[in-house]
Scaffold this active site. Structure first.
Site, PDB file in Angstrom:
ATOM      1  N   ASP A   9      63.433  -7.910  99.009  1.00  0.00           N
ATOM      2  CA  ASP A   9      62.831  -9.166  98.589  1.00  0.00           C
ATOM      3  C   ASP A   9      61.424  -8.974  98.055  1.00  0.00           C
ATOM      4  O   ASP A   9      61.105  -7.963  97.482  1.00  0.00           O
ATOM      5  CB  ASP A   9      62.834 -10.110  99.798  1.00  0.00           C
ATOM      6  CG  ASP A   9      63.080 -11.539  99.387  1.00  0.00           C
ATOM      7  OD1 ASP A   9      62.148 -12.191  98.909  1.00  0.00           O
ATOM      8  OD2 ASP A   9      64.228 -11.992  99.529  1.00  0.00           O
TER       9      ASP A   9
ATOM     10  N   ASP B 282      57.929  -0.062  99.136  1.00  0.00           N
ATOM     11  CA  ASP B 282      57.491  -1.055  98.149  1.00  0.00           C
ATOM     12  C   ASP B 282      57.700  -0.456  96.762  1.00  0.00           C
ATOM     13  O   ASP B 282      56.949   0.416  96.331  1.00  0.00           O
ATOM     14  CB  ASP B 282      56.014  -1.404  98.360  1.00  0.00           C
ATOM     15  CG  ASP B 282      55.506  -2.472  97.392  1.00  0.00           C
ATOM     16  OD1 ASP B 282      56.219  -2.777  96.415  1.00  0.00           O
ATOM     17  OD2 ASP B 282      54.399  -2.997  97.617  1.00  0.00           O
TER      18      ASP B 282
ATOM     19  N   ASP C 182      54.523   2.225  96.668  1.00  0.00           N
ATOM     20  CA  ASP C 182      53.939   2.794  97.872  1.00  0.00           C
ATOM     21  C   ASP C 182      54.828   2.455  99.065  1.00  0.00           C
ATOM     22  O   ASP C 182      55.968   2.028  98.892  1.00  0.00           O
ATOM     23  CB  ASP C 182      52.506   2.281  98.082  1.00  0.00           C
ATOM     24  CG  ASP C 182      52.405   0.764  98.161  1.00  0.00           C
ATOM     25  OD1 ASP C 182      53.357   0.119  98.671  1.00  0.00           O
ATOM     26  OD2 ASP C 182      51.388   0.197  97.703  1.00  0.00           O
TER      27      ASP C 182
ATOM     28  N   GLN D  81      53.950  -5.246 101.785  1.00  0.00           N
ATOM     29  CA  GLN D  81      53.239  -6.454 102.185  1.00  0.00           C
ATOM     30  C   GLN D  81      53.338  -7.500 101.080  1.00  0.00           C
ATOM     31  O   GLN D  81      53.132  -7.203  99.912  1.00  0.00           O
ATOM     32  CB  GLN D  81      51.760  -6.131 102.439  1.00  0.00           C
ATOM     33  CG  GLN D  81      50.883  -7.332 102.741  1.00  0.00           C
ATOM     34  CD  GLN D  81      51.204  -7.980 104.081  1.00  0.00           C
ATOM     35  OE1 GLN D  81      51.471  -7.299 105.063  1.00  0.00           O
ATOM     36  NE2 GLN D  81      51.170  -9.300 104.123  1.00  0.00           N
TER      37      GLN D  81
ATOM     38  N   HIS E  70      58.603 -15.695 100.129  1.00  0.00           N
ATOM     39  CA  HIS E  70      60.066 -15.714 100.127  1.00  0.00           C
ATOM     40  C   HIS E  70      60.652 -14.656 101.069  1.00  0.00           C
ATOM     41  O   HIS E  70      61.518 -14.943 101.890  1.00  0.00           O
ATOM     42  CB  HIS E  70      60.556 -15.489  98.694  1.00  0.00           C
ATOM     43  CG  HIS E  70      62.014 -15.684  98.495  1.00  0.00           C
ATOM     44  ND1 HIS E  70      62.919 -14.640  98.529  1.00  0.00           N
ATOM     45  CD2 HIS E  70      62.739 -16.804  98.256  1.00  0.00           C
ATOM     46  CE1 HIS E  70      64.136 -15.119  98.318  1.00  0.00           C
ATOM     47  NE2 HIS E  70      64.051 -16.420  98.147  1.00  0.00           N
TER      48      HIS E  70
ATOM     49  N   VAL F 165      68.413 -16.015 114.017  1.00  0.00           N
ATOM     50  CA  VAL F 165      69.849 -15.976 114.311  1.00  0.00           C
ATOM     51  C   VAL F 165      70.189 -14.778 115.187  1.00  0.00           C
ATOM     52  O   VAL F 165      70.970 -14.886 116.135  1.00  0.00           O
ATOM     53  CB  VAL F 165      70.652 -15.939 112.995  1.00  0.00           C
ATOM     54  CG1 VAL F 165      72.152 -15.807 113.289  1.00  0.00           C
ATOM     55  CG2 VAL F 165      70.389 -17.199 112.172  1.00  0.00           C
TER      56      VAL F 165
ATOM     57  N   ALA G 214      76.280 -11.637  93.846  1.00  0.00           N
ATOM     58  CA  ALA G 214      77.228 -12.454  94.605  1.00  0.00           C
ATOM     59  C   ALA G 214      78.560 -12.577  93.877  1.00  0.00           C
ATOM     60  O   ALA G 214      79.622 -12.648  94.505  1.00  0.00           O
ATOM     61  CB  ALA G 214      76.627 -13.842  94.849  1.00  0.00           C
TER      62      ALA G 214
ATOM     63  N   SER H 261      68.953 -18.882  99.147  1.00  0.00           N
ATOM     64  CA  SER H 261      68.235 -17.748  99.739  1.00  0.00           C
ATOM     65  C   SER H 261      68.059 -17.911 101.237  1.00  0.00           C
ATOM     66  O   SER H 261      67.854 -16.932 101.947  1.00  0.00           O
ATOM     67  CB  SER H 261      66.850 -17.600  99.098  1.00  0.00           C
ATOM     68  OG  SER H 261      66.932 -16.941  97.867  1.00  0.00           O
TER      69      SER H 261
END
Length: 444
Positions: free
Chosen positions: A182, A204, A209, A213, A225, A236, A318, A378
């Site tokens: 994400d 990342d 790197d 974050q 997000h 959950v 999807a 999402s």
């Protein structure tokens, strides 16, 4: 599927990020200044090297996975045109596809019900627990039918029978690593204390790197997000482990090669579930190959969001979740509201969309230690990913290849009493029912 941001009380996390990796040849993440305009998936042999492949295809290798049997090669526009003309002439050559900003996060943050971009609303600090508070088991999470850690989520969690699911799966996802590919996450958020994979595994691809974050400004673009997505997974499945991988920038956009590399990387680092709360309206062979490697060769379960355009076609990857053997370990997820009606934004499609889950006004972690509320497919996807983690934390009663199928088949009917009549047969097999799923998928 450009993410829209609306805010309610300061919200938090949604999609997660993953990293790409390989066994015999290591991946070199592509820096922002070196982003290839096009990418293509090419076959490899054990003798191939990045140098030989680059020379053969006129580009630069951004991912080489000898075990998977193919590599991802980046090309500039001129080289891509030449390759595609050759592919058209010969019919069996790899085809180059656009790379830059092909994937988008999909989430809507709400504040006071208005699209006010975080303006004017009160920001509430995260008051829920970290793993140290959840370690006491289900009793500490539920009090009198209320989800004690984040009471605002009591209604959607009752909808999927999460309290009963926690009793059926007392391991609460312990030992199960969930990769969130994400925008990155707020690594210092209290929701993630003791819940992250070792820092040596973080990745990342945007910043090139090992520090995924979240970056940006609250309420602008896709900032928050990934934090939101990861936070939902942990509500959950509280004892699951989050592997944060950043592939989307602060605008919520990401490159195809980064997403593919993140999938390979997540597999390499032992993720058993991959959450992809992102999508593209363009078919990608590069991503399809990566998902197939994860699901068919490595038995990883992959959950993908369906998109937020109220379109009759769900987004990729999807779109591939019901295909062949790949579909045995994948799920495409759309969103419903509290009344089990299709969310106004959720995409839908016959024989492609497989499962629905609550995706409106879901409260979760947000950057800077906040509690925020998001809506979008999402948000529905990590609820499903968390449910799979609950099952994988127990002894399965069905073969691993049938777990996602069992989850879809045990969904609650969305068409009785005339509900969703305009979307008959377009919303998958039902709405997530964790009690029924676990009763049928786990040994007792």
């Amino acid at each position: 599927m450009k993410p829209q941001l609306l805010v309610r009380t300061a919200l938090g996390l949604c999609t997660a990020a993953l990293i790409a990796g390989c066994n015999q040849a290591s991946t070199v993440p592509t820096a922002q200044s070196e982003r290839p305009e096009y990418v293509m998936s090419v076959p490899v042999t054990p003798q191939d090297t990045p140098q030989t492949l680059g020379a053969r295809y006129g580009g630069r290798v951004v991912e080489l996975n000898a075990e998977a049997g193919f590599a991802v090669v980046g090309l500039d526009a001129g080289a891509a045109k030449t390759r595609n003309l050759r592919a058209q002439a010969l019919g069996d050559e790899p085809v180059a596809e656009p790379n830059i900003d092909q994937f988008q996060a999909g989430g809507i943050a709400l504040m006071g019900g208005a699209r006010s971009m975080w303006a004017g609303g009160a920001r509430s600090m995260w008051a829920g627990g970290a793993r140290s508070m959840w370690a006491g088991g289900a009793r500490s999470m539920w009090a009198g039918g209320t989800y004690a850690l984040v009471p605002e989520n009591t209604a959607p969690f009752k909808q999927i029978l999460l309290e009963k699911a926690h009793a059926l799966a007392p391991g609460l996802g312990a030992g199960v690593k969930v990769a969130v590919i994400d925008t990155g996450i707020d690594l210092a958020h209290p929701a993630f204390i003791d819940s992250l994979a070792p820092a040596t595994e973080w990745k990342d691809y945007v910043g090139n790197d090992a520090l995924p974050q979240e970056q940006g400004v609250l309420g602008v673009g896709g900032h928050g997000h990934g934090t939101a997505v990861a936070g939902i997974v942990l509500q959950v499945a509280p004892l699951a482990t989050i592997l944060p991988i950043r592939v989307l920038d602060s605008d919520g956009a990401g490159d195809t090669d980064h997403v593919a590399s993140a999938i390979y990387y997540a597999v390499e680092k032992g993720a058993r579930v991959i959450n992809l709360s992102l999508g593209s309206v363009t078919k990608s062979d590069v991503i399809e190959q990566a998902v197939k490697y994860a699901t068919e060769k490595k038995n990883v379960l992959v959950v993908s969001s369906a998109g937020n355009d109220n379109a009759k076609t769900i987004t990729f990857p999807a779109q591939h979740a019901s295909d062949g053997a790949d579909g045995e370990r994948s799920l495409s997820v759309g969103s419903v509201n509290a009344l089990d009606l299709k969310s106004s934004f959720s995409n839908y499609q016959k024989d492609r969309l497989e499962l629905m889950a609550p995706g409106e006004n879901i409260f979760t972690a947000g950057p800077d230690g906040l509690l925020v509320s998001w809506s979008g497919t999402s948000m529905a996807a990590p609820i499903v990913a968390g449910g799979l983690a609950l099952a994988l934390g127990q002894t399965l009663a069905v073969p691993l290849k049938d777990v996602t199928k069992k989850m879809a088949e045990t969904g609650q009917d969305l068409y009785n009493n005339g509900r969703n009549s305009a979307y008959k047969d377009l919303l998958g097999k039902g709405r997530l029912d964790l009690e029924k799923f676990l009763t049928n998928a786990v040994k007792y």
